[in-house]
Design a protein around this motif. Structure first.
Motif, PDB file in Angstrom:
ATOM      1  N   ASN A 129      54.131  72.908  48.596  1.00 40.22           N
ATOM      2  CA  ASN A 129      52.932  72.743  47.652  1.00 40.22           C
ATOM      3  C   ASN A 129      51.749  72.089  48.331  1.00 40.22           C
ATOM      4  OD1 ASN A 129      53.515  69.853  48.279  1.00 40.22           O
ATOM      5  ND2 ASN A 129      53.126  69.265  46.156  1.00 40.22           N
ATOM      6  N   MET A 130      51.733  71.949  49.593  1.00 40.87           N
ATOM      7  CA  MET A 130      50.775  71.572  50.522  1.00 40.87           C
ATOM      8  C   MET A 130      50.966  72.437  51.938  1.00 40.87           C
ATOM      9  SD  MET A 130      50.083  67.765  51.607  1.00 40.87           S
ATOM     10  CE  MET A 130      49.093  67.210  50.240  1.00 40.87           C
ATOM     11  N   VAL A 131      49.669  72.826  52.161  1.00 37.80           N
ATOM     12  CA  VAL A 131      49.614  73.409  53.698  1.00 37.80           C
ATOM     13  C   VAL A 131      48.756  72.446  54.550  1.00 37.80           C
ATOM     14  CG1 VAL A 131      49.127  75.459  55.143  1.00 37.80           C
ATOM     15  CG2 VAL A 131      49.938  75.460  52.785  1.00 37.80           C
ATOM     16  N   ILE A 132      48.840  72.157  55.701  1.00 33.51           N
ATOM     17  CA  ILE A 132      47.983  71.399  56.514  1.00 33.51           C
ATOM     18  C   ILE A 132      47.999  72.421  58.016  1.00 33.51           C
ATOM     19  CG2 ILE A 132      47.878  69.602  57.940  1.00 33.51           C
ATOM     20  CD1 ILE A 132      50.067  68.112  55.973  1.00 33.51           C
ATOM     21  N   VAL A 133      46.743  72.653  58.066  1.00 32.08           N
ATOM     22  CA  VAL A 133      46.604  73.727  59.124  1.00 32.08           C
ATOM     23  C   VAL A 133      46.052  73.042  60.361  1.00 32.08           C
ATOM     24  CG1 VAL A 133      44.841  75.851  59.629  1.00 32.08           C
ATOM     25  CG2 VAL A 133      45.880  75.391  57.398  1.00 32.08           C
ATOM     26  N   ASP A 134      46.443  73.016  61.363  1.00 28.00           N
ATOM     27  CA  ASP A 134      45.952  72.135  62.739  1.00 28.00           C
ATOM     28  C   ASP A 134      45.042  73.561  63.366  1.00 28.00           C
ATOM     29  OD1 ASP A 134      46.040  70.564  64.844  1.00 28.00           O
ATOM     30  OD2 ASP A 134      47.562  71.378  65.945  1.00 28.00           O
ATOM     31  N   THR A 135      43.873  72.948  63.855  1.00 28.35           N
ATOM     32  CA  THR A 135      43.274  74.063  64.626  1.00 28.35           C
ATOM     33  C   THR A 135      42.882  73.573  66.045  1.00 28.35           C
ATOM     34  OG1 THR A 135      41.051  72.816  64.052  1.00 28.35           O
ATOM     35  CG2 THR A 135      41.888  74.546  62.274  1.00 28.35           C
ATOM     36  N   ALA A 136      42.152  74.391  66.772  1.00 30.55           N
ATOM     37  CA  ALA A 136      41.819  74.221  68.220  1.00 30.55           C
ATOM     38  C   ALA A 136      40.682  73.139  68.152  1.00 30.55           C
ATOM     39  CB  ALA A 136      41.321  75.379  68.845  1.00 30.55           C
ATOM     40  N   GLY A 137      40.701  72.331  69.228  1.00 30.13           N
ATOM     41  CA  GLY A 137      39.471  71.367  69.602  1.00 30.13           C
ATOM     42  C   GLY A 137      38.513  72.016  70.784  1.00 30.13           C
ATOM     43  N   ARG A 138      37.899  71.606  71.213  1.00 26.44           N
ATOM     44  CA  ARG A 138      36.975  71.743  72.506  1.00 26.44           C
ATOM     45  C   ARG A 138      36.643  70.493  73.096  1.00 26.44           C
ATOM     46  NH1 ARG A 138      38.400  76.150  70.938  1.00 26.44           N
ATOM     47  NH2 ARG A 138      37.317  78.085  71.201  1.00 26.44           N
ATOM     48  N   LEU A 139      36.195  70.503  74.189  1.00 27.63           N
ATOM     49  CA  LEU A 139      35.615  69.490  75.171  1.00 27.63           C
ATOM     50  C   LEU A 139      34.320  68.682  74.092  1.00 27.63           C
ATOM     51  CD1 LEU A 139      36.214  69.933  78.540  1.00 27.63           C
ATOM     52  CD2 LEU A 139      37.186  67.947  77.237  1.00 27.63           C
ATOM     53  N   GLY A 140      33.519  69.527  73.865  1.00 27.87           N
ATOM     54  CA  GLY A 140      32.145  69.150  72.972  1.00 27.87           C
ATOM     55  C   GLY A 140      32.122  70.227  72.114  1.00 27.87           C
ATOM     56  N   VAL A 141      31.050  69.931  71.121  1.00 31.50           N
ATOM     57  CA  VAL A 141      30.673  70.799  70.140  1.00 31.50           C
ATOM     58  C   VAL A 141      30.020  71.963  70.671  1.00 31.50           C
ATOM     59  CG1 VAL A 141      29.246  71.245  68.077  1.00 31.50           C
ATOM     60  CG2 VAL A 141      30.227  68.831  68.660  1.00 31.50           C
ATOM     61  N   ASP A 142      30.728  73.138  70.567  1.00 34.52           N
ATOM     62  CA  ASP A 142      30.234  74.420  70.968  1.00 34.52           C
ATOM     63  C   ASP A 142      30.003  75.560  69.975  1.00 34.52           C
ATOM     64  OD1 ASP A 142      32.530  75.715  71.268  1.00 34.52           O
ATOM     65  OD2 ASP A 142      32.748  75.249  73.345  1.00 34.52           O
ATOM     66  N   GLN A 143      29.330  76.609  70.208  1.00 34.33           N
ATOM     67  CA  GLN A 143      29.510  77.757  69.238  1.00 34.33           C
ATOM     68  C   GLN A 143      30.664  78.312  69.121  1.00 34.33           C
ATOM     69  OE1 GLN A 143      26.240  80.287  70.130  1.00 34.33           O
ATOM     70  NE2 GLN A 143      24.559  78.988  69.133  1.00 34.33           N
ATOM     71  N   GLU A 144      31.365  78.587  70.090  1.00 34.82           N
ATOM     72  CA  GLU A 144      32.695  79.056  69.762  1.00 34.82           C
ATOM     73  C   GLU A 144      33.533  78.300  68.904  1.00 34.82           C
ATOM     74  OE1 GLU A 144      33.443  82.122  70.420  1.00 34.82           O
ATOM     75  OE2 GLU A 144      35.432  81.937  69.957  1.00 34.82           O
ATOM     76  N   LEU A 145      33.838  77.151  69.033  1.00 35.37           N
ATOM     77  CA  LEU A 145      34.394  76.032  68.422  1.00 35.37           C
ATOM     78  C   LEU A 145      34.288  76.312  67.021  1.00 35.37           C
ATOM     79  CD1 LEU A 145      36.280  73.311  68.096  1.00 35.37           C
ATOM     80  CD2 LEU A 145      33.798  72.447  68.058  1.00 35.37           C
ATOM     81  N   MET A 146      32.837  76.154  66.563  1.00 30.84           N
ATOM     82  CA  MET A 146      32.157  76.348  65.079  1.00 30.84           C
ATOM     83  C   MET A 146      32.710  77.587  64.539  1.00 30.84           C
ATOM     84  SD  MET A 146      31.402  73.721  64.207  1.00 30.84           S
ATOM     85  CE  MET A 146      30.943  71.884  64.971  1.00 30.84           C
ATOM     86  N   ARG A 147      32.463  78.657  65.346  1.00 26.34           N
ATOM     87  CA  ARG A 147      32.639  80.021  64.854  1.00 26.34           C
ATOM     88  C   ARG A 147      34.181  80.236  64.351  1.00 26.34           C
ATOM     89  NH1 ARG A 147      28.740  82.619  68.327  1.00 26.34           N
ATOM     90  NH2 ARG A 147      30.210  82.686  70.027  1.00 26.34           N
ATOM     91  N   GLU A 148      35.095  79.579  65.349  1.00 27.66           N
ATOM     92  CA  GLU A 148      36.491  79.954  64.976  1.00 27.66           C
ATOM     93  C   GLU A 148      36.770  79.027  63.769  1.00 27.66           C
ATOM     94  OE1 GLU A 148      39.395  79.679  67.980  1.00 27.66           O
ATOM     95  OE2 GLU A 148      40.542  78.531  66.968  1.00 27.66           O
TER      96      GLU A 148
END
Ligand code: GTP
Ligand code: MG
Length: 328
Positions: free
Chosen positions: A189-208
């Motif tokens: 009944n619940m899904v918790i999705v872990d995602t990748a972090g990055r060292l700083g805010v970058d476009q690749e991180l946001m795109r993903e």
């Protein structure tokens, strides 16, 4: 983490209480002291200024209607408490469960913020309340991230959907989508999705992050941020808000020696509530974020009893000490 701020608040109020009758200039002095304390604690300037303006105007308004200095001091103390609760978000905000299960929670944030640890904490918390969470390993970038989530899941007895090995192999968007489909088919009944972090805010991180968000339409996107990074926490939050967007904030590492600025600024500056706080590495070091308890803690009242009870105790104690003194 609020030690310095608490002691400054405590000094400001004890000098106010020692005044007897309180004058408008005493209020100005208290406001100046509180302002310095908040700025030293890394609270963002616009938040400090609007907070001080509110306590100044409400205190000046309350002053003439109260006869004794003790009542005046207590009224000002309560005004400060109310405004503190307000800048911390008012009341606690719980996760909104989806009308049709599963409720999907996506975690986003920088590297090392505490997302994977939080995934375990959330899974434990909700499993203990009778839910059936599934953890989904969509960080396929950081070395060992999939394995870390598996270890976390095992320690809280919650299954982990991890079809890809990670370490740069696999598509995180597909894994997230497949995770939701798997949860539906197995009636989690619940899904918790872990995602990748990055060292700083970058476009690749946001795109993903955006691609995962668009693929799974989460019910809640939680932005996870390390309170120790001070003013950077607010800047990072604003970047994530402009990028992937989020519904709530999780402040981590509140057990550290952060000065508290992030906690006091982030809700005002992003308009999003702090929903959970994390205060240690253990999976039980976690709680719903209660603005009133946090305000009590900042005011040096402990974080369990309500303000009304504690304030009454503090002021009753003080009045009876004065009475005893007069009678001796
Ligand atoms: N003291 C303290 N440590 C914490 C807290 N939450 C997480 N940590 C620690 O912080 C480190 C990073 O935590 P992770 O959960 O791996 O962070 P992450 O956001 O998943 O990091 P990436 O996967 O690299 O993006 C680990 O050593 C955790 O044990 C907390 O509330 N307090
Ligand atoms: Mg992680």
């Amino acid at each position: 983490m609020f030690d310095n701020l608490s002691s400054k608040f405590s000094n400001a109020f004890s000098s106010l209480r020692s005044r007897g009758k309180i004058s408008p200039s005493d209020i100005e002095n208290t406001c100046a002291e509180v302002r310095t304390a908040l700025l030293e604690s890394d609270v963002a300037l616009p938040v400090v200024d609007s907070f001080i303006e509110k306590i100044r105007s409400k205190s000046l308004e309350a002053l003439p209607n109260l006869q004794s200095g003790t009542n005046q001091a207590q009224a000002i103390f309560e005004i400060v408490n109310t405004e503190l609760v307000e800048i911390l978000g008012g009341s606690a905000r719980r996760v909104r469960f989806a009308k049709t299960a599963p409720t999907v929670i996506m975690l986003a944030g920088l590297q090392g913020a505490g997302k994977t640890t939080l995934a375990g904490k959330l899974a434990k918390f909700y499993a203990e309340q009778g839910n059936t969470p599934l953890l989904v390993a969509s960080d396929l970038q950081r070395p060992n991230a999939v394995n870390q989530l598996q270890v976390v899941g095992e320690s809280v007895g919650v299954p982990v959907f991890a079809p890809e090995p990670g370490n740069g192999v696999g598509n995180p968007v597909k894994v997230a989508e497949q995770g939701i489909a798997f949860a539906k088919s197995k009636l989690y009944n619940m899904v918790i999705v872990d995602t990748a972090g990055r060292l700083g805010v970058d476009q690749e991180l946001m795109r993903e992050a955006i691609a995962i968000r668009d693929a799974i339409s989460p019910d809640e996107i939680l932005f996870v941020v390390d309170a120790m990074i001070g003013q950077d926490a607010v800047r990072t939050a604003q970047a994530f808000q402009d990028g992937v967007g989020f519904d709530g904030v999780v402040l981590t590492k509140l057990d550290g020696d952060a000065r508290g600025g992030a906690a006091l600024s982030i809700t005002q500056l992003t308009g999003k509530p702090i929903m959970f706080s994390s205060n240690g590495e253990k999976l039980s070091d976690f709680d719903i974020f209660y603005p009133d308890r946090m305000a009590s803690r900042i005011l040096g009242l402990g974080d369990v009893a309500t303000l009304a009870e504690q304030a009454k105790k503090a002021f009753d104690g003080e009045s009876s000490a004065r009475l005893e003194c007069r009678s001796c």
